[in-house]
Design a protein around this motif. Structure first.
Motif, mmCIF file in Angstrom:
data_model
loop_
_atom_site.group_PDB
_atom_site.id
_atom_site.type_symbol
_atom_site.label_atom_id
_atom_site.label_comp_id
_atom_site.label_asym_id
_atom_site.label_seq_id
_atom_site.Cartn_x
_atom_site.Cartn_y
_atom_site.Cartn_z
ATOM 1 N N ASP A 1 10.914 -4.030 -9.513
ATOM 2 C CA ASP A 1 10.860 -2.228 -9.379
ATOM 3 C C ASP A 1 9.855 -1.759 -8.319
ATOM 4 N N LEU A 2 9.004 -2.564 -7.915
ATOM 5 C CA LEU A 2 8.498 -2.709 -6.573
ATOM 6 C C LEU A 2 9.129 -2.742 -5.191
ATOM 7 N N TYR A 3 9.524 -3.676 -5.642
ATOM 8 C CA TYR A 3 11.244 -3.724 -4.182
ATOM 9 C C TYR A 3 12.256 -2.096 -4.232
ATOM 10 N N ASN A 4 12.739 -2.264 -5.164
ATOM 11 C CA ASN A 4 12.866 -0.631 -4.951
ATOM 12 C C ASN A 4 11.779 0.665 -5.124
ATOM 13 N N GLU A 5 10.536 0.277 -5.141
ATOM 14 C CA GLU A 5 10.039 1.829 -4.475
ATOM 15 C C GLU A 5 9.814 1.827 -3.446
ATOM 16 N N LEU A 6 9.839 0.533 -2.997
ATOM 17 C CA LEU A 6 9.703 0.172 -1.374
ATOM 18 C C LEU A 6 11.045 0.334 -0.624
ATOM 19 N N CYS A 7 11.977 0.329 -1.082
ATOM 20 C CA CYS A 7 13.449 0.819 -0.788
ATOM 21 C C CYS A 7 13.606 2.212 -0.690
ATOM 22 N N ILE A 8 13.224 2.940 -1.584
ATOM 23 C CA ILE A 8 13.315 4.637 -1.707
ATOM 24 C C ILE A 8 12.141 4.806 -0.700
ATOM 25 N N LYS A 9 11.089 4.239 -0.748
ATOM 26 C CA LYS A 9 9.688 4.697 -0.007
ATOM 27 C C LYS A 9 10.427 4.803 1.717
ATOM 28 N N LYS A 10 10.664 4.013 1.951
ATOM 29 C CA LYS A 10 11.284 3.285 3.689
ATOM 30 C C LYS A 10 12.663 4.441 3.426
ATOM 31 N N GLY A 11 13.176 4.454 3.039
ATOM 32 C CA GLY A 11 14.598 5.563 3.222
ATOM 33 C C GLY A 11 15.325 4.844 3.472
ATOM 34 N N VAL B 1 11.989 -10.219 0.849
ATOM 35 C CA VAL B 1 10.550 -9.179 0.305
ATOM 36 C C VAL B 1 10.799 -10.077 -1.879
ATOM 37 N N ILE B 2 11.229 -9.732 -2.198
ATOM 38 C CA ILE B 2 11.492 -9.632 -3.747
ATOM 39 C C ILE B 2 10.966 -10.846 -4.022
ATOM 40 N N ASP B 3 10.862 -11.877 -3.429
ATOM 41 C CA ASP B 3 10.335 -13.681 -3.139
ATOM 42 C C ASP B 3 9.150 -12.957 -3.341
ATOM 43 N N ARG C 1 0.860 -1.146 0.375
ATOM 44 C CA ARG C 1 -0.253 -0.175 -0.301
ATOM 45 C C ARG C 1 0.758 0.936 -0.431
ATOM 46 N N LEU C 2 2.128 1.146 0.893
ATOM 47 C CA LEU C 2 2.849 2.416 1.487
ATOM 48 C C LEU C 2 3.485 2.384 -0.761
ATOM 49 N N ILE C 3 3.571 2.196 -1.460
ATOM 50 C CA ILE C 3 4.129 2.356 -2.779
ATOM 51 C C ILE C 3 3.243 2.307 -3.775
ATOM 52 N N GLY C 4 1.699 2.344 -3.423
ATOM 53 C CA GLY C 4 0.490 2.474 -4.238
ATOM 54 C C GLY C 4 -0.532 1.315 -4.602
ATOM 55 N N ILE C 5 0.374 -0.025 -4.026
ATOM 56 C CA ILE C 5 -1.023 -1.226 -4.685
ATOM 57 C C ILE C 5 -1.535 -0.920 -3.321
ATOM 58 N N SER C 6 -3.116 -0.835 -3.637
ATOM 59 C CA SER C 6 -4.208 -1.285 -2.810
ATOM 60 C C SER C 6 -5.100 -2.127 -3.233
ATOM 61 N N LYS C 7 -4.567 -2.688 -3.757
ATOM 62 C CA LYS C 7 -6.088 -3.905 -4.298
ATOM 63 C C LYS C 7 -4.837 -5.126 -4.989
ATOM 64 N N PRO C 8 -5.374 -6.736 -5.541
ATOM 65 C CA PRO C 8 -4.664 -7.321 -5.817
ATOM 66 C C PRO C 8 -4.566 -7.870 -7.378
ATOM 67 N N GLN C 9 -5.197 -6.694 -7.970
ATOM 68 C CA GLN C 9 -5.347 -7.056 -8.842
ATOM 69 C C GLN C 9 -4.466 -5.704 -9.620
ATOM 70 N N ASN C 10 -4.127 -4.999 -8.724
ATOM 71 C CA ASN C 10 -2.882 -3.724 -9.524
ATOM 72 C C ASN C 10 -1.336 -4.543 -8.867
#
Length: 95
Positions: free
Chosen positions: A44-54, A61-63, A27-36
């Motif tokens: 890319d999701l992992y990289n976005e998460l690392c950026i958001k969390k700083g 988590v990638i797995d 949700r922090l990276i904009g995925i609010s529902k499974p279909q997203n």
């Protein structure tokens, strides 16, 4: 392991391998529902998460991201650790 109907599942927590913490991370990276998750690149999701969390997040988590994207794109539900070797191979190949 949870085996929801991917066409009707509406909550992230209902997906295989997802609990409250990873669902919150998505949700922090904009995925609010499974279909997203359909069509998303788990790396890319992992990289976005690392950026958001700083800060870097555990590579496992990638797995988990790989497992839920695969499931939502039509794969059978599998434990997240079945994607570990694929992740490591992808890193090794520098993709």
């Amino acid at each position: 392991m949870k085996n929801p109907n991917r066409k009707t599942v509406s909550k992230l927590e209902a997906l295989p391998n997802l609990g409250k913490a990873i669902s919150s991370d998505l949700r922090l990276i904009g995925i609010s529902k499974p279909q997203n998750l359909i069509g998303k690149n788990p790396f890319d999701l992992y990289n976005e998460l690392c950026i958001k969390k700083g800060e870097p997040v555990d590579h496992c988590v990638i797995d988990v991201f790989m497992s839920v994207v695969d499931f939502m794109e039509g794969g059978e539900p599998q434990p997240w650790w079945t994607f570990t070797q694929k992740r490591k191979q992808t890193f090794k190949e520098g993709k």
